[in-house]
Scaffold this active site. Structure first.
Site, PDB file in Angstrom:
ATOM      1  N   LEU A   1      40.901  26.761  48.772  1.00 43.91           N
ATOM      2  CA  LEU A   1      40.587  26.451  50.173  1.00 43.91           C
ATOM      3  C   LEU A   1      41.866  26.171  50.947  1.00 43.91           C
ATOM      4  O   LEU A   1      41.843  25.447  51.934  1.00 43.91           O
ATOM      5  CB  LEU A   1      39.646  25.245  50.256  1.00 43.91           C
ATOM      6  CG  LEU A   1      38.182  25.483  49.900  1.00 43.91           C
ATOM      7  CD1 LEU A   1      37.362  24.210  50.124  1.00 43.91           C
ATOM      8  CD2 LEU A   1      37.577  26.633  50.717  1.00 43.91           C
TER       9      LEU A   1
ATOM     10  N   GLU B   1      40.733  39.399  31.131  1.00 42.17           N
ATOM     11  CA  GLU B   1      41.759  38.362  31.182  1.00 42.17           C
ATOM     12  C   GLU B   1      41.683  37.619  32.508  1.00 42.17           C
ATOM     13  O   GLU B   1      41.568  38.241  33.560  1.00 42.17           O
ATOM     14  CB  GLU B   1      43.147  39.021  31.027  1.00 42.17           C
ATOM     15  CG  GLU B   1      44.286  38.037  30.985  1.00 42.17           C
ATOM     16  CD  GLU B   1      44.063  36.950  29.955  1.00 42.17           C
ATOM     17  OE1 GLU B   1      43.954  37.250  28.758  1.00 42.17           O
ATOM     18  OE2 GLU B   1      43.989  35.767  30.352  1.00 42.17           O
TER      19      GLU B   1
ATOM     20  N   GLU C   1      49.188  34.334  37.080  1.00 43.12           N
ATOM     21  CA  GLU C   1      50.645  34.405  36.989  1.00 43.12           C
ATOM     22  C   GLU C   1      51.220  33.091  37.511  1.00 43.12           C
ATOM     23  O   GLU C   1      50.704  32.509  38.461  1.00 43.12           O
ATOM     24  CB  GLU C   1      51.173  35.590  37.806  1.00 43.12           C
ATOM     25  CG  GLU C   1      50.923  36.896  37.089  1.00 43.12           C
ATOM     26  CD  GLU C   1      51.388  38.117  37.875  1.00 43.12           C
ATOM     27  OE1 GLU C   1      52.253  37.986  38.744  1.00 43.12           O
ATOM     28  OE2 GLU C   1      50.861  39.207  37.594  1.00 43.12           O
TER      29      GLU C   1
ATOM     30  N   THR D   1      41.817  45.087  33.540  1.00 42.03           N
ATOM     31  CA  THR D   1      40.655  44.957  34.416  1.00 42.03           C
ATOM     32  C   THR D   1      40.160  46.355  34.758  1.00 42.03           C
ATOM     33  O   THR D   1      40.892  47.152  35.349  1.00 42.03           O
ATOM     34  CB  THR D   1      41.044  44.202  35.701  1.00 42.03           C
ATOM     35  OG1 THR D   1      41.588  42.935  35.327  1.00 42.03           O
ATOM     36  CG2 THR D   1      39.839  43.992  36.605  1.00 42.03           C
TER      37      THR D   1
ATOM     38  N   ALA E   1      44.373  27.454  53.416  1.00 40.58           N
ATOM     39  CA  ALA E   1      44.577  28.547  54.373  1.00 40.58           C
ATOM     40  C   ALA E   1      46.042  28.984  54.347  1.00 40.58           C
ATOM     41  O   ALA E   1      46.924  28.199  54.004  1.00 40.58           O
ATOM     42  CB  ALA E   1      44.192  28.082  55.773  1.00 40.58           C
TER      43      ALA E   1
ATOM     44  N   ASN F   1      37.147  37.642  40.604  1.00 40.90           N
ATOM     45  CA  ASN F   1      38.259  37.865  41.535  1.00 40.90           C
ATOM     46  C   ASN F   1      37.759  38.086  42.957  1.00 40.90           C
ATOM     47  O   ASN F   1      38.361  37.603  43.918  1.00 40.90           O
ATOM     48  CB  ASN F   1      39.111  39.057  41.075  1.00 40.90           C
ATOM     49  CG  ASN F   1      40.170  38.626  40.079  1.00 40.90           C
ATOM     50  OD1 ASN F   1      40.228  37.463  39.697  1.00 40.90           O
ATOM     51  ND2 ASN F   1      41.001  39.553  39.655  1.00 40.90           N
TER      52      ASN F   1
ATOM     53  N   CYS G   1      46.396  41.607  41.401  1.00 54.87           N
ATOM     54  CA  CYS G   1      44.979  41.594  41.020  1.00 54.87           C
ATOM     55  C   CYS G   1      44.009  41.565  42.202  1.00 54.87           C
ATOM     56  O   CYS G   1      43.204  42.480  42.354  1.00 54.87           O
ATOM     57  CB  CYS G   1      44.703  40.400  40.106  1.00 54.87           C
ATOM     58  SG  CYS G   1      45.479  40.609  38.500  1.00 54.87           S
TER      59      CYS G   1
ATOM     60  N   LYS H   1      53.273  34.577  45.022  1.00 54.67           N
ATOM     61  CA  LYS H   1      52.975  33.152  44.894  1.00 54.67           C
ATOM     62  C   LYS H   1      54.108  32.502  44.106  1.00 54.67           C
ATOM     63  O   LYS H   1      54.941  33.220  43.534  1.00 54.67           O
ATOM     64  CB  LYS H   1      51.616  32.927  44.238  1.00 54.67           C
ATOM     65  CG  LYS H   1      51.517  33.311  42.792  1.00 54.67           C
ATOM     66  CD  LYS H   1      50.162  32.853  42.291  1.00 54.67           C
ATOM     67  CE  LYS H   1      49.971  33.159  40.837  1.00 54.67           C
ATOM     68  NZ  LYS H   1      48.715  32.679  40.311  1.00 54.67           N
TER      69      LYS H   1
HETATM   70  N1  LIG Z   1      48.908  40.281  36.135  1.00 54.11           N
HETATM   71  C1  LIG Z   1      47.856  39.486  36.165  1.00 54.11           C
HETATM   72  O1  LIG Z   1      47.905  38.348  36.658  1.00 54.11           O
HETATM   73  C2  LIG Z   1      46.556  39.932  35.569  1.00 54.11           C
HETATM   74  C3  LIG Z   1      45.557  38.978  35.307  1.00 54.11           C
HETATM   75  C4  LIG Z   1      44.360  39.416  34.753  1.00 54.11           C
HETATM   76  C5  LIG Z   1      44.152  40.767  34.487  1.00 54.11           C
HETATM   77  N2  LIG Z   1      45.149  41.659  34.780  1.00 54.11           N
HETATM   78  C6  LIG Z   1      44.898  43.063  34.460  1.00 54.11           C
HETATM   79  O2  LIG Z   1      45.603  43.371  33.253  1.00 54.11           O
HETATM   80  C7  LIG Z   1      46.098  44.709  33.293  1.00 54.11           C
HETATM   81  C8  LIG Z   1      47.595  44.701  33.096  1.00 54.11           C
HETATM   82  O3  LIG Z   1      48.180  44.011  34.169  1.00 54.11           O
HETATM   83  P1  LIG Z   1      49.721  43.591  34.153  1.00 54.11           P
HETATM   84  O4  LIG Z   1      49.952  42.787  35.382  1.00 54.11           O
HETATM   85  O5  LIG Z   1      50.053  43.020  32.831  1.00 54.11           O
HETATM   86  O6  LIG Z   1      50.380  45.047  34.308  1.00 54.11           O
HETATM   87  P2  LIG Z   1      51.904  45.456  34.104  1.00 54.11           P
HETATM   88  O7  LIG Z   1      52.139  46.591  35.004  1.00 54.11           O
HETATM   89  O8  LIG Z   1      52.781  44.241  34.206  1.00 54.11           O
HETATM   90  O9  LIG Z   1      51.972  45.949  32.587  1.00 54.11           O
HETATM   91  C9  LIG Z   1      51.368  47.125  32.110  1.00 54.11           C
HETATM   92  C10 LIG Z   1      52.204  47.637  30.953  1.00 54.11           C
HETATM   93  O10 LIG Z   1      51.514  48.723  30.338  1.00 54.11           O
HETATM   94  C11 LIG Z   1      52.474  49.689  29.955  1.00 54.11           C
HETATM   95  N3  LIG Z   1      51.792  50.979  29.724  1.00 54.11           N
HETATM   96  C12 LIG Z   1      51.292  51.833  30.646  1.00 54.11           C
HETATM   97  N4  LIG Z   1      50.713  52.882  30.036  1.00 54.11           N
HETATM   98  C13 LIG Z   1      50.831  52.685  28.708  1.00 54.11           C
HETATM   99  C14 LIG Z   1      50.422  53.396  27.550  1.00 54.11           C
HETATM  100  N5  LIG Z   1      49.756  54.539  27.659  1.00 54.11           N
HETATM  101  N6  LIG Z   1      50.719  52.886  26.336  1.00 54.11           N
HETATM  102  C15 LIG Z   1      51.405  51.735  26.219  1.00 54.11           C
HETATM  103  N7  LIG Z   1      51.810  51.005  27.276  1.00 54.11           N
HETATM  104  C16 LIG Z   1      51.522  51.461  28.507  1.00 54.11           C
HETATM  105  C17 LIG Z   1      53.486  49.692  31.087  1.00 54.11           C
HETATM  106  O11 LIG Z   1      54.709  50.272  30.702  1.00 54.11           O
HETATM  107  C18 LIG Z   1      53.580  48.184  31.374  1.00 54.11           C
HETATM  108  O12 LIG Z   1      54.587  47.574  30.601  1.00 54.11           O
HETATM  109  C19 LIG Z   1      45.648  45.275  34.640  1.00 54.11           C
HETATM  110  O13 LIG Z   1      44.433  45.948  34.463  1.00 54.11           O
HETATM  111  C20 LIG Z   1      45.440  44.036  35.481  1.00 54.11           C
HETATM  112  O14 LIG Z   1      44.501  44.242  36.500  1.00 54.11           O
HETATM  113  C21 LIG Z   1      46.343  41.285  35.293  1.00 54.11           C
END
Ligand SMILES: NC(=O)c1ccc[n+]([C@@H]2O[C@H](COP(=O)([O-])OP(=O)(O)OC[C@H]3O[C@@H](n4cnc5c(N)ncnc54)[C@H](O)[C@@H]3O)[C@@H](O)[C@H]2O)c1
Length: 433
Positions: free
Chosen positions: A253, A154, A158, A126, A255, A211, A263, A323
């Protein structure tokens, strides 16, 4: 899908194997792609290679095991660059001190792509609106004009991420035309989801706005709950009546004691800052954030109202994760709650079915119990923080017997008040009569 269909699937790279990357990798492998995963965390890569779970996500371990032959893990991007045209980026974009998104990991990935590669970065992380344009500009400055860029935000949740990958409400693809957007659409084709094709900036904004809207809905119903407490209405009844209006809908909704997770808090803040950077004051989001922070602290007021001082009191927290069905502790309400309770001199015992290990990394000064009843033993009050199924179905007479006091605060309005009261406990929800 037939074996022939599978063998024709495009191989992909996935950079970053956290919650999003791992689910994306497993999901596309299930659809038949060969998937080359890259992560800078060597320990994580080692565990993934050994087939060990690195996160708790229902169904993910089975999916990874079933497709193990099609997924490889490495700390180096070499294989992914050699075999895959589409490189999905799923690295973290945490908040900076200013609230803006920290894009250093995204830039590190982009900078590591060698010049003259006709690949595409497909952004799952994101990112603020405008990131794609900035990256495209830097590609041409760095002699990487052949590198394409696709925004493909995405939306997985979770706790149901695998299910969400397989049945997305929509797939959003933002690009500038060219082969890469079509190739991404083709990858998602077996899922038969509605596909939104748009420009990069709009795609980036769809994610942030979605979001922010959901967070707004939660803060809105939380404020309604707070007013219900003053006026004698019951927010569960109010939400039921509101949610039947199809313009409103029943979801988001419920509370409670505020939203958390990796996120909503950061994305709402990032959108607010993004607007601020352009000179626009996003007043509504400022309130959404403030309401959420206050909501986490209202539990303390409730405890004080019933118990008087919290010094020397024992409070049991049921659930710690932000959650149910996840072990993710990022921005969990339990973090604020625990810190406030300890600061007021209370002792805290806690139970969570899967988040204890991650909680131990972030929280100090509380005791972790191996079962709910052990956490409740001798407690003056208990707070349901995370509505895990097993915590909603506790044996309430046994709970009443284990506790020293009788106060149960249902921080998620997830319990049956009658069942709790019948056991001799004092029930208090959020905005409930
Ligand atoms: N977790 C969610 O529910 C969710 C949902 C939608 C979008 N997102 C977005 O997706 C993105 C990832 O979220 P996440 O929860 O999976 O994060 P996370 O922290 O679980 O995973 C990120 C991974 O990236 C790796 N990483 C960091 N720098 C790197 C690099 N230079 N090269 C290779 N790997 C590298 C880290 O070691 C880690 O394993 C974020 O931008 C988040 O906002 C997350």
């Amino acid at each position: 899908m037939s074996d022939a269909g599978r063998s024709q699937r495009e191989p992909i790279g996935v950079i970053g194997t956290g919650y999003v990357g791992l689910v994306t990798a497993a999901g596309f492998a299930e659809l038949g792609s060969r998937v080359f995963c890259v992560d800078i965390d060597a320990e994580k890569v080692g565990r993934l290679r050994a087939g060990e779970p690195t996160i708790y996500e229902p169904g993910l371990q089975e999916l990874l095991a079933r497709n193990a032959e099609r997924i490889s893990f490495s700390t180096e991007p070499g294989e992914a660059l050699e075999h895959a045209r589409l490189l999905f980026v799923a690295v973290g974009t945490p908040p900076t001190y200013s609230g803006d998104a920290d894009l250093s990991a995204v830039h590190a990935v982009a900078d590591a792509i060698p010049p003259a590669s006709d690949r595409a970065l497909v952004m799952k992380s994101t990112v603020p609106c405008g990131t794609g344009a900035t990256l495209l500009r830097s590609f041409s400055e760095q002699g990487k004009a052949a590198l394409a860029y696709v925004s493909c935000p995405e939306f997985l949740k979770e706790g149901s991420a695998v299910e969400d990958f397989m049945n997305p409400d929509r797939v959003v693809i933002g690009d500038e035309g060219g082969w890469a957007g079509d190739a991404v659409q083709e990858l998602y084709a077996p899922l038969r989801s509605t596909v939104v094709r748009t420009d990069i900036a709009s795609s980036e904004m769809v994610k942030l706005a979605s979001n922010a809207f959901l967070a707004t809905k939660i803060s809105f119903i939380n404020e309604i709950a707070n007013v219900c407490e003053e006026t004698g209405a019951d927010v569960v009844e109010v939400a039921r009546g509101m949610g039947l209006d199809e313009r409103i809908g029943p979801k988001f909704l419920q509370a409670g004691i505020g939203f958390g997770g990796s996120c909503f808090p950061k994305d709402v803040d990032a959108l607010k800052q993004l607007a601020g950077n352009t000179g626009y004051h996003f007043q509504l989001l400022t309130s959404v954030i403030e309401v959420n922070e206050l909501q986490k602290r209202r539990v303390i007021n409730k405890l004080q109202r019933h118990l008087g001082t919290l010094a020397g009191r024992r409070v049991a927290l049921l659930g710690l994760a932000f959650k149910p069905n996840t072990d993710d502790m990022r921005e969990a309400s339990s973090l604020v709650l625990t810190a406030r309770l300890l600061a007021d001199g209370a002792s805290v015992s806690a139970y969570d079915p899967v988040a204890e290990d991650r909680a131990r990394e972030l929280m100090a000064g509380l005791s972790f119990a191996p079962s709910p009843l052990e956490a409740l033993q001798g407690a003056d009050a208990a707070v349901l923080v995370t509505e895990w199924q097993e915590l909603c179905e506790l044996d309430w007479p046994a709970v009443a017997q284990a506790m020293a006091g009788d106060l149960l605060i249902d921080g998620r309005n997830a319990l049956d008040p009658e069942a709790v009261r019948d056991a001799g406990l004092r029930y208090e929800g959020i905005g409930r009569r």
